[in-house]
Design an enzyme around this catalytic site. Sequence first.
Site, mmCIF file in Angstrom:
data_model
loop_
_atom_site.group_PDB
_atom_site.id
_atom_site.type_symbol
_atom_site.label_atom_id
_atom_site.label_comp_id
_atom_site.label_asym_id
_atom_site.label_seq_id
_atom_site.Cartn_x
_atom_site.Cartn_y
_atom_site.Cartn_z
ATOM 1 N N ASN A 106 -28.064 -38.250 -42.245
ATOM 2 C CA ASN A 106 -28.881 -37.763 -43.351
ATOM 3 C C ASN A 106 -30.365 -38.092 -43.199
ATOM 4 O OD1 ASN A 106 -26.065 -38.920 -44.923
ATOM 5 N ND2 ASN A 106 -26.565 -36.738 -45.000
ATOM 6 N N ILE A 113 -35.534 -38.231 -45.374
ATOM 7 C CA ILE A 113 -34.211 -38.624 -45.828
ATOM 8 C C ILE A 113 -33.644 -37.569 -46.766
ATOM 9 C CG2 ILE A 113 -32.897 -40.418 -47.038
ATOM 10 C CD1 ILE A 113 -35.468 -42.222 -46.481
ATOM 11 N N CYS A 114 -32.364 -37.273 -46.608
ATOM 12 C CA CYS A 114 -31.705 -36.391 -47.568
ATOM 13 C C CYS A 114 -30.797 -37.237 -48.447
ATOM 14 C CB CYS A 114 -30.897 -35.314 -46.835
ATOM 15 S SG CYS A 114 -30.043 -34.209 -47.965
ATOM 16 N N LEU A 115 -31.259 -37.520 -49.628
ATOM 17 C CA LEU A 115 -30.479 -38.334 -50.559
ATOM 18 C C LEU A 115 -30.725 -37.782 -51.956
ATOM 19 C CD1 LEU A 115 -28.713 -40.877 -51.099
ATOM 20 C CD2 LEU A 115 -30.834 -42.191 -51.254
ATOM 21 N N LEU A 148 -28.820 -33.764 -42.078
ATOM 22 C CA LEU A 148 -30.147 -33.374 -41.593
ATOM 23 C C LEU A 148 -30.160 -33.457 -40.071
ATOM 24 C CD1 LEU A 148 -32.944 -35.007 -43.813
ATOM 25 C CD2 LEU A 148 -32.427 -32.589 -43.500
#
Lengths: 178, 404
Positions: A106, A113-115, A148
Amino acid sequence: MDQLSSSLAPPRTSHKSPAATTPLEGAGSVTKRLGNELMTLMMSSSAGISAFPKSDANLFEWVGTIEGVSGTVYSGLTFKISITFPPNYPYVPPTIKFDTPCYHPNVDLAGNICLDILQDKWSAVYSVHTVLLSLQSLLGEPNNASPLNTDAANLWDSPSEFKTELRKHYRASTENSN
Amino acid sequence: MDTAALLKSVSDPSDFPDEKSAPGLRSLDHALRCNICGEFFDGPVTLPCGHGFCSLCIREHMRQESNCPMCRVAAPESSLRKNIAMEEAIAAWTSARPLVLRLVSDEKKSITEREANPSTTPSNAVNGKKRKWSSEGTFTTQEAGPSKVQKEKPAGDSRKNSGQSPKSPIRVDERDDEVEMVNTSDIEEADAVDPVVNCPMCAKSVLESRINPHIDSGCKIFLASKGQNVNNWLKIFPGRAKGKEKQTDDTSNDVEPDRLPKASYGVLKEKKLREMLQEHKLPTTGDKATLIARHQRWIMIYNANLDRAAKQRKTNNELRADLARWEETRSFKKDQVSDGVAYQEAHKNEFNQMIKDARKRLVKKETPEKSRSTTTHAAPSTSGPSNVVAGGDDDNVADSQDES
Ligand SMILES: [Zn+2]
Ligand SMILES: [Zn+2]
Ligand SMILES: [Zn+2]
């Protein structure tokens, strides 16, 4: 000065009187909120996370560290992150990026960051503290459904290969001392 | 503001010892705080879900989403209700807080002393120290008997290092080095010739002769002491204390003031926007986006102020000072300027005008009668969430001054 503290100090001693604060403070002040967050971070005993303003000149830029939790492939690794607060924080999430390359499903190669809680699931009641804890647990428990870094996501189920790749990225950064 | 100064200004539940050594204190201090700003609820309001926030904090949130930031249950702005009981609890707690912190610190210290020196009678040690604390408020070592001097010195140091409330006592000492304060009694004498005015930037008390250097310093120096605030604001807004007499400022009337309606800015011309700002005596500088942001924020600040109990409410001038600070923070970020100097420079004329206006009022108004019980909370504070804290403080100061 002495006289003043003798006449005023008892009520003033035990809490921070507003008289000493700077004009940056105000109702709903970002600065004040950041001060509270910093205090929480410093007083909390959460292992493996920390954050502090980069410099006195700009309190809206912080640097932080996240240590990998033992028992995960990230154990023993420390990642530097940068935290940028928008002027309308905390109504808008901070921008957080990995400065140390982090090979993770991620996290992309630029450190983005993909959160969800850093995007549409953000809430004004979250803090740097809660975000850092979430990131720390994200390291060991990636969301492989929306990666990601697809290579990392595909490699996740082969821990030893993943670890090799992870170390390669990590070491490259520490050697090139950027 | 640098990081150290920032931390010094923070009041935090961790000022109290952990649950084990002082059960309930830390969680009480936490329970009275807003989860958006981390400060004691300022104009506390409750949502239908039961969660509560400062009025201004939740209104700002609701510009984007009509829900509760804690549980995300839908909640329109119109569903906000003031929480009077909470506000009273906070007023009481903020005035009790310094004493509780002191007692906790004394308690901790007497335990440490007893452990370190069993021969010292515990009660003596405690009383001797208490006398010291209440007379000077800072812990010093001289007054204790000769045998104790050696013992208390290291104890005093250890309070800083390992004391259970590590921040609060230290901050006071450090702050005193940074902020030049003016002795209260000096002000009282000088009052007639050099009146105290409230800085339109930071709303703090400053001797009139020092107002310009004060603003030039970024509002850091030449602060008059806080006890003076009460009387000073009485001079500027004499009716406010009673809530009955005629006001120079339009905030407080007998009638509960109406909330300001929101405007739809899309169709408005800049000229009209400037008129709307002028109507509320707000600066009219800046581009259209700035004008809109200023007006929007003003409506919010104004309406949130009405969620404070009448005696806790700020005057319109105090709200304007809040607005100025808010803009400063925004421009601080936008221009990446390290302090608010640029902003202050840009708006200096307008603020100077506000100072002049304040002076005019000051001259016109005769010294009003003191009205302690009703004025304590009218005292201006820096602003916002710390408002209640300041009120409690001024309370104490005013009391001791009047009684002496
Ligand atoms: Zn709040
Ligand atoms: Zn809720
Ligand atoms: Zn009722």
